[in-house]
Scaffold this motif. Structure first.
Motif, PDB file in Angstrom:
ATOM      1  N   ALA A 189       0.853  -1.192   0.000  1.00 16.29           N
ATOM      2  CA  ALA A 189       0.000   0.000   0.000  1.00 16.29           C
ATOM      3  C   ALA A 189       0.886   1.239   0.000  1.00 16.29           C
ATOM      4  CB  ALA A 189      -0.897   0.007   1.239  1.00 16.29           C
ATOM      5  N   ASN A 190       0.261   2.390   0.062  1.00 15.91           N
ATOM      6  CA  ASN A 190       1.039   3.628   0.145  1.00 15.91           C
ATOM      7  C   ASN A 190       1.043   4.192   1.555  1.00 15.91           C
ATOM      8  OD1 ASN A 190       2.086   3.854  -2.486  1.00 15.91           O
ATOM      9  ND2 ASN A 190       0.044   4.375  -3.220  1.00 15.91           N
ATOM     10  N   LYS A 191       0.842   3.304   2.496  1.00 19.45           N
ATOM     11  CA  LYS A 191       0.956   3.665   3.911  1.00 19.45           C
ATOM     12  C   LYS A 191       1.292   2.391   4.673  1.00 19.45           C
ATOM     13  CE  LYS A 191      -2.997   3.964   6.263  1.00 19.45           C
ATOM     14  NZ  LYS A 191      -4.417   4.142   6.681  1.00 19.45           N
ATOM     15  N   ALA A 192       1.710   2.548   5.891  1.00 19.86           N
ATOM     16  CA  ALA A 192       2.019   1.365   6.694  1.00 19.86           C
ATOM     17  C   ALA A 192       0.712   0.710   7.151  1.00 19.86           C
ATOM     18  CB  ALA A 192       2.846   1.780   7.906  1.00 19.86           C
ATOM     19  N   LEU A 193       0.560  -0.565   6.806  1.00 23.60           N
ATOM     20  CA  LEU A 193      -0.605  -1.307   7.293  1.00 23.60           C
ATOM     21  C   LEU A 193      -0.127  -2.200   8.440  1.00 23.60           C
ATOM     22  CD1 LEU A 193      -2.084  -2.523   3.851  1.00 23.60           C
ATOM     23  CD2 LEU A 193      -2.763  -0.491   5.135  1.00 23.60           C
ATOM     24  N   SER A 194      -0.273  -1.712   9.659  1.00 23.65           N
ATOM     25  CA  SER A 194       0.181  -2.488  10.814  1.00 23.65           C
ATOM     26  C   SER A 194      -0.985  -3.179  11.507  1.00 23.65           C
ATOM     27  CB  SER A 194       0.878  -1.582  11.834  1.00 23.65           C
ATOM     28  OG  SER A 194       1.928  -0.887  11.201  1.00 23.65           O
ATOM     29  N   LEU A 195      -2.106  -2.482  11.491  1.00 20.59           N
ATOM     30  CA  LEU A 195      -3.309  -3.027  12.121  1.00 20.59           C
ATOM     31  C   LEU A 195      -4.459  -2.997  11.110  1.00 20.59           C
ATOM     32  CD1 LEU A 195      -3.023  -1.344  15.620  1.00 20.59           C
ATOM     33  CD2 LEU A 195      -3.057  -3.829  15.171  1.00 20.59           C
ATOM     34  N   PRO A 196      -5.453  -3.854  11.283  1.00 25.15           N
ATOM     35  CA  PRO A 196      -6.569  -3.887  10.322  1.00 25.15           C
ATOM     36  C   PRO A 196      -7.191  -2.512  10.091  1.00 25.15           C
ATOM     37  CG  PRO A 196      -6.758  -5.710  11.871  1.00 25.15           C
ATOM     38  CD  PRO A 196      -5.587  -4.897  12.318  1.00 25.15           C
ATOM     39  N   ALA A 197      -7.256  -1.692  11.131  1.00 24.39           N
ATOM     40  CA  ALA A 197      -7.876  -0.361  10.976  1.00 24.39           C
ATOM     41  C   ALA A 197      -7.137   0.503   9.951  1.00 24.39           C
ATOM     42  CB  ALA A 197      -7.915   0.349  12.325  1.00 24.39           C
ATOM     43  N   ASP A 198      -5.834   0.217   9.742  1.00 23.52           N
ATOM     44  CA  ASP A 198      -5.052   0.989   8.763  1.00 23.52           C
ATOM     45  C   ASP A 198      -5.540   0.775   7.332  1.00 23.52           C
ATOM     46  OD1 ASP A 198      -3.431   1.903  10.845  1.00 23.52           O
ATOM     47  OD2 ASP A 198      -2.119   0.145  10.687  1.00 23.52           O
ATOM     48  N   ALA A 212     -13.900  -7.399   5.400  1.00 21.30           N
ATOM     49  CA  ALA A 212     -13.841  -7.656   6.841  1.00 21.30           C
ATOM     50  C   ALA A 212     -13.034  -6.596   7.601  1.00 21.30           C
ATOM     51  CB  ALA A 212     -13.259  -9.043   7.105  1.00 21.30           C
ATOM     52  N   VAL A 213     -12.140  -5.907   6.884  1.00 21.44           N
ATOM     53  CA  VAL A 213     -11.362  -4.851   7.559  1.00 21.44           C
ATOM     54  C   VAL A 213     -11.780  -3.456   7.086  1.00 21.44           C
ATOM     55  CG1 VAL A 213      -9.373  -6.339   8.033  1.00 21.44           C
ATOM     56  CG2 VAL A 213      -9.443  -5.052   5.879  1.00 21.44           C
ATOM     57  N   GLY A 214     -12.941  -3.390   6.425  1.00 20.92           N
ATOM     58  CA  GLY A 214     -13.465  -2.092   5.990  1.00 20.92           C
ATOM     59  C   GLY A 214     -12.748  -1.501   4.792  1.00 20.92           C
ATOM     60  N   ALA A 215     -11.989  -2.336   4.074  1.00 17.62           N
ATOM     61  CA  ALA A 215     -11.309  -1.865   2.863  1.00 17.62           C
ATOM     62  C   ALA A 215     -12.239  -2.044   1.666  1.00 17.62           C
ATOM     63  CB  ALA A 215     -10.017  -2.632   2.647  1.00 17.62           C
ATOM     64  N   VAL A 216     -11.791  -1.535   0.505  1.00 19.26           N
ATOM     65  CA  VAL A 216     -12.621  -1.612  -0.697  1.00 19.26           C
ATOM     66  C   VAL A 216     -11.927  -2.500  -1.742  1.00 19.26           C
ATOM     67  CG1 VAL A 216     -13.798  -0.264  -2.482  1.00 19.26           C
ATOM     68  CG2 VAL A 216     -13.340   0.764  -0.228  1.00 19.26           C
ATOM     69  N   PRO A 217     -12.373  -3.743  -1.898  1.00 25.14           N
ATOM     70  CA  PRO A 217     -11.740  -4.627  -2.884  1.00 25.14           C
ATOM     71  C   PRO A 217     -12.232  -4.327  -4.296  1.00 25.14           C
ATOM     72  CG  PRO A 217     -13.482  -5.807  -1.700  1.00 25.14           C
ATOM     73  CD  PRO A 217     -13.455  -4.414  -1.147  1.00 25.14           C
ATOM     74  N   VAL A 218     -11.297  -4.337  -5.251  1.00 29.42           N
ATOM     75  CA  VAL A 218     -11.654  -4.092  -6.650  1.00 29.42           C
ATOM     76  C   VAL A 218     -11.075  -5.234  -7.487  1.00 29.42           C
ATOM     77  CG1 VAL A 218     -11.700  -2.339  -8.473  1.00 29.42           C
ATOM     78  CG2 VAL A 218     -11.201  -1.646  -6.133  1.00 29.42           C
ATOM     79  N   LYS A 219     -11.937  -5.994  -8.142  1.00 30.60           N
ATOM     80  CA  LYS A 219     -11.466  -7.125  -8.955  1.00 30.60           C
ATOM     81  C   LYS A 219     -10.917  -6.608 -10.277  1.00 30.60           C
ATOM     82  CE  LYS A 219     -14.664 -10.483  -6.989  1.00 30.60           C
ATOM     83  NZ  LYS A 219     -15.897 -11.280  -7.138  1.00 30.60           N
ATOM     84  N   LYS A 220      -9.646  -6.863 -10.529  1.00 33.74           N
ATOM     85  CA  LYS A 220      -9.022  -6.391 -11.766  1.00 33.74           C
ATOM     86  C   LYS A 220      -8.034  -7.432 -12.268  1.00 33.74           C
ATOM     87  CE  LYS A 220     -10.673  -2.179 -12.234  1.00 33.74           C
ATOM     88  NZ  LYS A 220     -11.460  -1.802 -13.414  1.00 33.74           N
ATOM     89  N   PRO A 221      -7.855  -7.516 -13.591  1.00 34.03           N
ATOM     90  CA  PRO A 221      -6.879  -8.462 -14.138  1.00 34.03           C
ATOM     91  C   PRO A 221      -5.446  -8.080 -13.746  1.00 34.03           C
ATOM     92  CG  PRO A 221      -8.165  -7.436 -15.907  1.00 34.03           C
ATOM     93  CD  PRO A 221      -8.580  -6.792 -14.637  1.00 34.03           C
ATOM     94  N   PHE A 222      -4.616  -9.092 -13.654  1.00 31.31           N
ATOM     95  CA  PHE A 222      -3.217  -8.910 -13.262  1.00 31.31           C
ATOM     96  C   PHE A 222      -2.506  -7.907 -14.167  1.00 31.31           C
ATOM     97  CE2 PHE A 222       1.237 -10.697 -13.099  1.00 31.31           C
ATOM     98  CZ  PHE A 222       1.485 -10.347 -11.789  1.00 31.31           C
ATOM     99  N   SER A 223      -2.818  -7.954 -15.460  1.00 26.97           N
ATOM    100  CA  SER A 223      -2.116  -7.095 -16.423  1.00 26.97           C
ATOM    101  C   SER A 223      -2.354  -5.602 -16.164  1.00 26.97           C
ATOM    102  CB  SER A 223      -2.569  -7.434 -17.845  1.00 26.97           C
ATOM    103  OG  SER A 223      -3.966  -7.258 -17.952  1.00 26.97           O
TER     104      SER A 223
END
Ligand code: LMR
Length: 328
Positions: free
Chosen positions: A152-161, A181-192
């Motif tokens: 990420a573009n920040k330190a993810l140390s705890l789920p709240a991050d 589950a950690v309140g993040a926003v998942p986006v399905k995208k191809p690897f390419s």
């Protein structure tokens, strides 16, 4: 026609070479999405070398890396159309064909790659190779890449991050639930598309192995990597029933043996690359490594663990128990 086939054969025999030398070799196309300097990229090239050495002039293997021929969105459809004969998508990319393989996406299920391997080689793991037979897809084996880390573009140390952060994910509802589950926003995208999405800041982060993060330069467009080892990224080598059955049994056996040997080679490399590519990323000094304390890691486990029960019914409790028993 000048000659009928038997006559041609006779002429060829008289001239001292066989008809097979005249025929075009059967082409096996092997398409994948990663770079060549990865376990899958190298495994594919090893397979090519073995097949072409053992069946010279009869079979040739054409390898297409980097989503050149097909990508995440179409490689399995192309396989079923026989436009490609061999693909090795990550286990997170088969959801449209079976729900059983979702087991591999459950967060914090496997302690390490040894446990992943033990489960794959167990009776339960081997039976999953046949889980898509009714759809015309034949599983020929597993191939390792490694455990996933968050970047990420920040330190993810705890789920709240991770809250509110957009993460690119593979097309898997389990992985989507893991980030939900950690309140993040998942986006399905191809690897390419991942590198560009990160570079343009259309997404904030992603999860991947050290090998993929290194070979696709994701670490150059992220500021932090959290060494979470929260899940596995492995592959299933699949072909279509149509193609597999079209092969004469003796050739099929030789091709399968070559594949098994190439997998052994790729698996060995996966362990080496996991260590080497991690080090290369750290040596580049372009990202900061976030190491989790046992308490911090436990906070991620606690936050993500409820995902298991969400998918237990679809995956099957017996299968989850079998996987858990692979942890020493
Ligand atoms: C991904 O999409 O991140 C991986 O599945 C790519 C791969 O094939 O390793």
């Amino acid at each position: 026609r000048l000659f009928s086939k038997p006559k041609l054969g006779l002429v060829a025999a008289l001239l001292g070479f066989s008809l097979t030398a005249w025929a075009e070799p059967v082409e096996i196309k092997f398409s994948h999405v990663v770079a060549e300097n990865t376990p899958k990229g190298q495994m594919a090239l090893k397979f090519k070398e073995l097949v072409e050495t053992r069946l010279p002039g009869e079979y040739k293997v054409s390898v297409f890396p980097n989503s050149q021929l097909f990508g995440d969105n179409n490689e399995l459809a192309a396989l079923l159309l026989n436009d490609v004969q061999l693909v090795a998508p990550s286990l997170s990319k088969f959801e449209r064909y079976t729900k059983k393989l979702q087991i591999f996406d459950l967060p914090f299920l496997f302690d390490d790659m040894a446990a992943v391997d033990a489960f794959q080689q167990s009776e339960a793991g081997q039976s999953l190779l046949n889980s898509m037979n009714r759809k015309g897809i034949v599983g020929l084996g597993y191939l390792h890449n490694g455990m996933k880390q968050f970047s990420a573009n920040k330190a993810l140390s705890l789920p709240a991050d991770a809250k509110g952060q957009k993460f690119r994910i593979m097309p898997s509802d389990v992985i989507a639930a893991q980030f939900d589950a950690v309140g993040a926003v998942p986006v399905k995208k191809p690897f390419s598309e991942v590198f560009t999405l990160l570079q343009t800041r259309a997404i904030d982060g992603q999860e991947n192995t050290w090998s993929n993060t290194y070979s696709k330069k994701f670490y150059e467009v992220q500021s932090h990597i959290t060494e979470s080892n929260h899940g596995v990224l492995d592959y299933m080598l699949v072909t279509s029933e149509t193609f597999w059955k079209s092969l004469p049994k003796d050739k099929r056996d030789i091709i399968k043996a070559a594949l098994d040997e190439a997998v052994v080679y790729g698996n060995k490399l996966s362990l080496e690359k996991d260590i080497e590519d991690r080090q290369l990323i750290l040596d580049s000094k372009r990202v900061t490594l976030v190491s989790l304390t046992p308490e911090q890691r436990q906070a991620w486990v606690d936050a993500m663990r409820p995902v298991w029960s969400q998918f237990e019914e679809k995956i099957g409790k017996d299968l989850i128990d079998a996987a858990l028993s692979a942890n020493k």
